[in-house]
Enzyme design. Structure first.
Site, PDB file in Angstrom:
ATOM      1  N   GLY A  37      17.361  -5.798 -46.360  1.00  0.00           N
ATOM      2  CA  GLY A  37      18.808  -6.176 -45.520  1.00  0.00           C
ATOM      3  C   GLY A  37      18.257  -6.708 -44.069  1.00  0.00           C
ATOM      4  CG  ASP A  57      14.873   5.161 -47.417  1.00  0.00           C
ATOM      5  OD1 ASP A  57      15.276   5.641 -48.693  1.00  0.00           O
ATOM      6  OD2 ASP A  57      13.898   4.613 -47.437  1.00  0.00           O
ATOM      7  CE  LYS A  90       8.942   8.343 -54.444  1.00  0.00           C
ATOM      8  NZ  LYS A  90       8.269   8.499 -53.331  1.00  0.00           N
ATOM      9  N   GLY A 101      25.606  13.706 -54.258  1.00  0.00           N
ATOM     10  CA  GLY A 101      25.627  14.851 -53.614  1.00  0.00           C
ATOM     11  C   GLY A 101      26.644  14.852 -52.527  1.00  0.00           C
ATOM     12  NE  ARG A 105      28.115  17.101 -46.943  1.00  0.00           N
ATOM     13  CZ  ARG A 105      28.555  16.550 -45.883  1.00  0.00           C
ATOM     14  NH1 ARG A 105      29.656  16.967 -45.359  1.00  0.00           N
ATOM     15  NH2 ARG A 105      28.160  15.395 -45.686  1.00  0.00           N
ATOM     16  CB  ALA A 113      26.036  -1.996 -56.623  1.00  0.00           C
ATOM     17  CE1 TYR A 144      18.072  -4.130 -59.009  1.00  0.00           C
ATOM     18  CE2 TYR A 144      18.302  -5.102 -61.063  1.00  0.00           C
ATOM     19  CZ  TYR A 144      18.779  -4.765 -59.772  1.00  0.00           C
ATOM     20  OH  TYR A 144      19.799  -5.313 -59.347  1.00  0.00           O
ATOM     21  CE1 TYR A 158      24.182  14.579 -59.897  1.00  0.00           C
ATOM     22  CE2 TYR A 158      25.703  15.525 -58.695  1.00  0.00           C
ATOM     23  CZ  TYR A 158      24.296  15.178 -58.947  1.00  0.00           C
ATOM     24  OH  TYR A 158      23.320  15.752 -58.226  1.00  0.00           O
TER      25      TYR A 158
HETATM   26  P1  NAD Z   1      19.909  -7.146 -51.191  1.00  0.00           P
HETATM   27  O1  NAD Z   1      18.528  -6.945 -51.325  1.00  0.00           O
HETATM   28  O2  NAD Z   1      20.473  -8.115 -50.364  1.00  0.00           O
HETATM   29  O3  NAD Z   1      21.024  -5.657 -50.492  1.00  0.00           O
HETATM   30  C1  NAD Z   1      20.398  -4.437 -50.790  1.00  0.00           C
HETATM   31  C2  NAD Z   1      20.287  -3.555 -49.203  1.00  0.00           C
HETATM   32  O4  NAD Z   1      20.003  -2.240 -49.646  1.00  0.00           O
HETATM   33  C3  NAD Z   1      19.465  -4.144 -48.282  1.00  0.00           C
HETATM   34  O5  NAD Z   1      20.348  -4.359 -47.060  1.00  0.00           O
HETATM   35  C4  NAD Z   1      18.466  -3.132 -48.139  1.00  0.00           C
HETATM   36  O6  NAD Z   1      17.712  -2.958 -46.978  1.00  0.00           O
HETATM   37  C5  NAD Z   1      19.114  -1.978 -48.595  1.00  0.00           C
HETATM   38  N1  NAD Z   1      18.393  -0.946 -49.167  1.00  0.00           N
HETATM   39  C6  NAD Z   1      17.421  -0.962 -50.068  1.00  0.00           C
HETATM   40  N2  NAD Z   1      16.783   0.154 -50.597  1.00  0.00           N
HETATM   41  C7  NAD Z   1      17.418   1.138 -49.694  1.00  0.00           C
HETATM   42  C8  NAD Z   1      17.395   2.509 -49.585  1.00  0.00           C
HETATM   43  N3  NAD Z   1      16.397   3.278 -49.992  1.00  0.00           N
HETATM   44  N4  NAD Z   1      17.996   3.062 -48.609  1.00  0.00           N
HETATM   45  C9  NAD Z   1      18.924   2.383 -47.658  1.00  0.00           C
HETATM   46  N5  NAD Z   1      19.264   1.049 -47.888  1.00  0.00           N
HETATM   47  C10 NAD Z   1      18.353   0.357 -48.748  1.00  0.00           C
HETATM   48  O7  NAD Z   1      20.707  -7.288 -52.556  1.00  0.00           O
HETATM   49  P2  NAD Z   1      22.238  -7.638 -52.740  1.00  0.00           P
HETATM   50  O8  NAD Z   1      22.210  -8.842 -53.902  1.00  0.00           O
HETATM   51  O9  NAD Z   1      23.217  -7.558 -51.682  1.00  0.00           O
HETATM   52  O10 NAD Z   1      22.713  -6.351 -53.880  1.00  0.00           O
HETATM   53  C11 NAD Z   1      23.285  -5.272 -53.738  1.00  0.00           C
HETATM   54  C12 NAD Z   1      23.435  -4.339 -54.750  1.00  0.00           C
HETATM   55  O11 NAD Z   1      24.029  -4.904 -55.802  1.00  0.00           O
HETATM   56  C13 NAD Z   1      22.282  -3.986 -55.323  1.00  0.00           C
HETATM   57  O12 NAD Z   1      22.149  -2.538 -55.422  1.00  0.00           O
HETATM   58  C14 NAD Z   1      21.938  -4.665 -56.459  1.00  0.00           C
HETATM   59  O13 NAD Z   1      21.031  -4.021 -57.413  1.00  0.00           O
HETATM   60  C15 NAD Z   1      23.507  -4.933 -56.892  1.00  0.00           C
HETATM   61  N6  NAD Z   1      23.248  -6.176 -57.860  1.00  0.00           N
HETATM   62  C16 NAD Z   1      23.392  -7.358 -56.953  1.00  0.00           C
HETATM   63  C17 NAD Z   1      23.146  -8.740 -57.878  1.00  0.00           C
HETATM   64  C18 NAD Z   1      23.236 -10.041 -57.241  1.00  0.00           C
HETATM   65  O14 NAD Z   1      23.422 -11.034 -57.976  1.00  0.00           O
HETATM   66  N7  NAD Z   1      23.579 -10.119 -55.905  1.00  0.00           N
HETATM   67  C19 NAD Z   1      23.400  -8.438 -59.340  1.00  0.00           C
HETATM   68  C20 NAD Z   1      23.450  -7.240 -59.834  1.00  0.00           C
HETATM   69  C21 NAD Z   1      23.489  -6.232 -59.069  1.00  0.00           C
END
Ligand code: NAD
Ligand code: UDP
Length: 314
Positions: A37, A57, A90, A101, A105, A113, A144, A158
């Site tokens: 991000g 995180d 993870k 969780g 609460r 997503a 992934y 859950y």
């Molecule tokens: P992105 O990489 O731009 O955004 C993911 C965000 O999650 C980032 O801001 C990153 O810093 C944050 N992040 C990652 N691990 C983290 C953690 N452990 N704790 C807190 N923040 C964390 O990707 P996106 O395209 O915006 O995707 C968002 C969600 O949508 C994801 O879960 C992705 O799997 C899902 N998704 C996206 C697409 C797509 O085409 N864009 C397709 C299928 C699924």
């Protein structure tokens, strides 16, 4: 006014979601660890009185109060999620447990997503939600794909064991402004290459297909899924228009107004050969379908990348 937690809120999709929720009057907590991000994605929201940014995180327990949680946190680009595969696992497993969780609460509804990657390299086309998928559990994409499959399982379990109110969406390839120009995904690569006059890198012979949904359409579908009471899902969200990567290269060249040469590169291992959502369920339950055609979405995305690269409007 409900308080809504958006994990991964500083990412591509998360930032658009935060913006849309604020626009309708919600209180938004944007949580992000800034792995993929960018502060730039949300800097225009920082002064908003209903917006709060939390660096955290999700692999660690989360202590906030929320009425709804959109769990978007997880790197989505293959380059990014394979950079630290164990961390990706993870995030989707330990992180999902922490999010569920928290929901338990707070008695919050959680939207997960998930992804078309749960179908792997599909043998059913287009992919319906009742297809179980064809995933290599030990391949380079497994951190992934399998992580997201466990996350879906955690949501369902859950829900059954603790009555947690979950929603599962399977997102197909989505594009638009705020996709990191360097994240390695196909649309960001092709557009930035074309704008710089560099060769367009097509992996393999370019006959593999994907279906591309414009971000504004997707966000409408995500919110519609969260706000309905009919089903926990999963529901596919994506645009059924299917393009080979060679066709996409041509569309990008048209949108940029420049023809650069195509350079073929080796196809990454386990790259799915075809992908296209069956969105019958989304249409009937959510009354949702995408509206933005590829040419229009690409034009808006190209305009964004031009400004990112400091280029004059085309
Ligand atoms: P992105 O990489 O731009 O955004 C993911 C965000 O999650 C980032 O801001 C990153 O810093 C944050 N992040 C990652 N691990 C983290 C953690 N452990 N704790 C807190 N923040 C964390 O990707 P996106 O395209 O915006 O995707 C968002 C969600 O949508 C994801 O879960 C992705 O799997 C899902 N998704 C996206 C697409 C797509 O085409 N864009 C397709 C299928 C699924
Ligand atoms: N791809 C490509 N050139 C690139 C980047 C990706 O041809 O510069 C291909 C990739 O091999 C895949 C498709 O584009 O077949 C979509 O890749 P992306 O990384 O965007 O997402 P995926 O759908 O594979 O998760």
């Amino acid at each position: 006014m409900p308080t809504i937690l958006v994990t991964g809120g500083a990412g591509f999709l998360g930032s658009h979601l935060c913006e849309r929720l604020l626009a309708r009057g919600d209180d938004v907590i944007c949580l992000d660890n800034f792995f993929t991000g960018r502060k730039q994605n949300i800097e225009h929201l920082l002064g908003h009185r209903h917006f709060e940014l939390m660096r955290h995180d999700i692999v660690h327990p989360i202590f906030v109060e929320a009425d709804q949680i959109y769990n978007m946190a997880c790197p989505a680009s293959p380059v990014a999620y394979q950079y630290n595969a164990i961390k990706t696992i993870k995030t989707s497993t330990v992180g999902m447990v922490n999010v569920l969780g928290l929901a338990k609460r707070c008695k919050a509804r959680v939207l997960q997503a998930s992804t078309s990657e749960v179908y792997g390299d599909p043998t059913v086309h287009p992919q319906t939600e009742d297809y179980w998928g064809h995933v290599n559990p030990i391949g380079p994409r497994s951190c992934y794909d399998e992580g997201k499959r466990v996350a879906e399982s955690l949501c369902v379990n859950y829900h059954q064991a603790h009555g947690i109110d979950v929603r599962i969406i399977r997102i197909f390839n989505t594009y638009g402004p705020r996709m990191d120009p360097n994240d390695g995904r196909v649309i960001s690569n092709f557009i930035t290459q074309a704008l710089k006059g560099e060769p367009i890198t097509v992996y393999g012979d370019g006959t593999q297909t994907r279906s591309f949904c414009y971000v504004d359409d997707l966000i409408s579908g995500i919110i519609a899924m969260m706000d309905q009471d009919q089903t926990i899902g999963p529901v596919n969200l994506g645009n059924p228009g299917e393009y080979s990567m060679l066709e996409l290269a041509t569309e990008v060249q048209k949108a940029v107004g420049m023809t650069t040469k195509i350079e073929h590169r080796p196809l990454p291992a386990d790259d799915p050969k075809q992908r296209c959502p069956d969105i019958t369920r989304a249409k009937s339950i959510l009354g949702w379908e995408p509206k933005v055609p590829l040419a229009m979405g690409l034009a808006k995305t190209v305009a964004y990348y031009r400004s990112q690269l400091g280029l004059a409007a085309g």
